[in-house]
Design a protein around this motif. Sequence first.
Motif, PDB file in Angstrom:
ATOM      1  N   VAL A   1       0.981   8.208  -0.370  1.00 47.87           N
ATOM      2  CA  VAL A   1       1.576   9.141  -1.333  1.00 47.87           C
ATOM      3  C   VAL A   1       1.385  10.548  -0.779  1.00 47.87           C
ATOM      4  O   VAL A   1       0.257  11.009  -0.617  1.00 47.87           O
TER       5      VAL A   1
ATOM      6  N   GLY B   1      -3.041   0.703  -3.647  1.00 42.82           N
ATOM      7  CA  GLY B   1      -2.143  -0.445  -3.536  1.00 42.82           C
ATOM      8  C   GLY B   1      -2.905  -1.725  -3.768  1.00 42.82           C
ATOM      9  O   GLY B   1      -4.107  -1.722  -4.021  1.00 42.82           O
TER      10      GLY B   1
ATOM     11  N   CYS C   1       5.522   7.117  -0.155  1.00 44.22           N
ATOM     12  CA  CYS C   1       5.838   7.300  -1.573  1.00 44.22           C
ATOM     13  C   CYS C   1       5.771   8.768  -1.955  1.00 44.22           C
ATOM     14  O   CYS C   1       4.970   9.530  -1.411  1.00 44.22           O
TER      15      CYS C   1
ATOM     16  N   VAL D   1       5.021   6.656  -8.868  1.00 41.52           N
ATOM     17  CA  VAL D   1       5.529   6.999  -7.545  1.00 41.52           C
ATOM     18  C   VAL D   1       6.856   6.308  -7.298  1.00 41.52           C
ATOM     19  O   VAL D   1       7.178   5.297  -7.926  1.00 41.52           O
TER      20      VAL D   1
ATOM     21  N   PRO E   1       8.675   4.622  -4.064  1.00 41.58           N
ATOM     22  CA  PRO E   1       8.587   4.263  -2.657  1.00 41.58           C
ATOM     23  C   PRO E   1       9.898   4.644  -1.968  1.00 41.58           C
ATOM     24  O   PRO E   1      10.964   4.204  -2.370  1.00 41.58           O
TER      25      PRO E   1
ATOM     26  N   VAL F   1      -0.216   1.517  -7.715  1.00 39.69           N
ATOM     27  CA  VAL F   1      -0.554   2.948  -7.678  1.00 39.69           C
ATOM     28  C   VAL F   1      -0.724   3.481  -9.096  1.00 39.69           C
ATOM     29  O   VAL F   1      -1.668   4.225  -9.376  1.00 39.69           O
TER      30      VAL F   1
ATOM     31  N   VAL G   1       3.941  -1.947  -5.210  1.00 43.00           N
ATOM     32  CA  VAL G   1       3.299  -0.675  -4.864  1.00 43.00           C
ATOM     33  C   VAL G   1       3.357   0.286  -6.051  1.00 43.00           C
ATOM     34  O   VAL G   1       2.377   0.976  -6.336  1.00 43.00           O
ATOM     35  N   ARG G   2       4.468   0.322  -6.780  1.00 43.76           N
ATOM     36  CA  ARG G   2       4.552   1.179  -7.971  1.00 43.76           C
ATOM     37  C   ARG G   2       3.509   0.777  -9.013  1.00 43.76           C
ATOM     38  O   ARG G   2       2.803   1.623  -9.560  1.00 43.76           O
TER      39      ARG G   2
ATOM     40  N   LYS H   1       0.851  -1.191   0.000  1.00 39.74           N
ATOM     41  CA  LYS H   1       0.000   0.000   0.000  1.00 39.74           C
ATOM     42  C   LYS H   1       0.884   1.237   0.000  1.00 39.74           C
ATOM     43  O   LYS H   1       2.035   1.196   0.441  1.00 39.74           O
ATOM     44  N   ALA H   2       0.319   2.360  -0.458  1.00 34.62           N
ATOM     45  CA  ALA H   2       1.093   3.589  -0.605  1.00 34.62           C
ATOM     46  C   ALA H   2       0.481   4.733   0.172  1.00 34.62           C
ATOM     47  O   ALA H   2      -0.719   5.002   0.051  1.00 34.62           O
TER      48      ALA H   2
END
Length: 155
Positions: A16, A39, A95, A64, A66, A56, A52-53, A13-14
């Motif tokens: 951001v 995420g 992120c 993003v 991380p 997102v 996660v990248r 999970k992010a």
Amino acid sequence: MAEPAVTVRNAAKAVVLHDGRVLLQRACWEGQDCYFLSGGGQHSGETLGDAVRREVLKETGLDVTPERLLWLREYIGANHGSAPEDHRVEAIFLCRPEGDPNKLGGHAEDDVQTGLEWVELEKVPGLNLLPHGLRPLIADLAHDEPPTRYLGDIS
């Protein structure tokens, strides 16, 4: 009667952050308007950072980076009245957005997603952000960056 097979699912999970705001997904889930972090599930052979990248970008259209692991959270469904076989381990990353953070719009939004919103960190405790245990932690990011923590089984 045999117990249901439990498979632990890893997810990334992010959180951001940009200009004192956090990017959240608006959603309608189980009849309630709420918010989630972007995420999702980790694929076999994929690092959590890559997961996660990918998630997102898919859900928000935003690239993003991380920067570091903030929290490790578990969700054990049997402890919260959900399916006993629902067991997730989530790595939650801090992120930073790459490019224009206002150009949002993923190509594969979650089924429950109704939009995206940049929310001021101070307003997060008053939101129906799920899981609720993350609200004060995210809001505290306005003041400092805490050490990485294991959060346990929170909802």
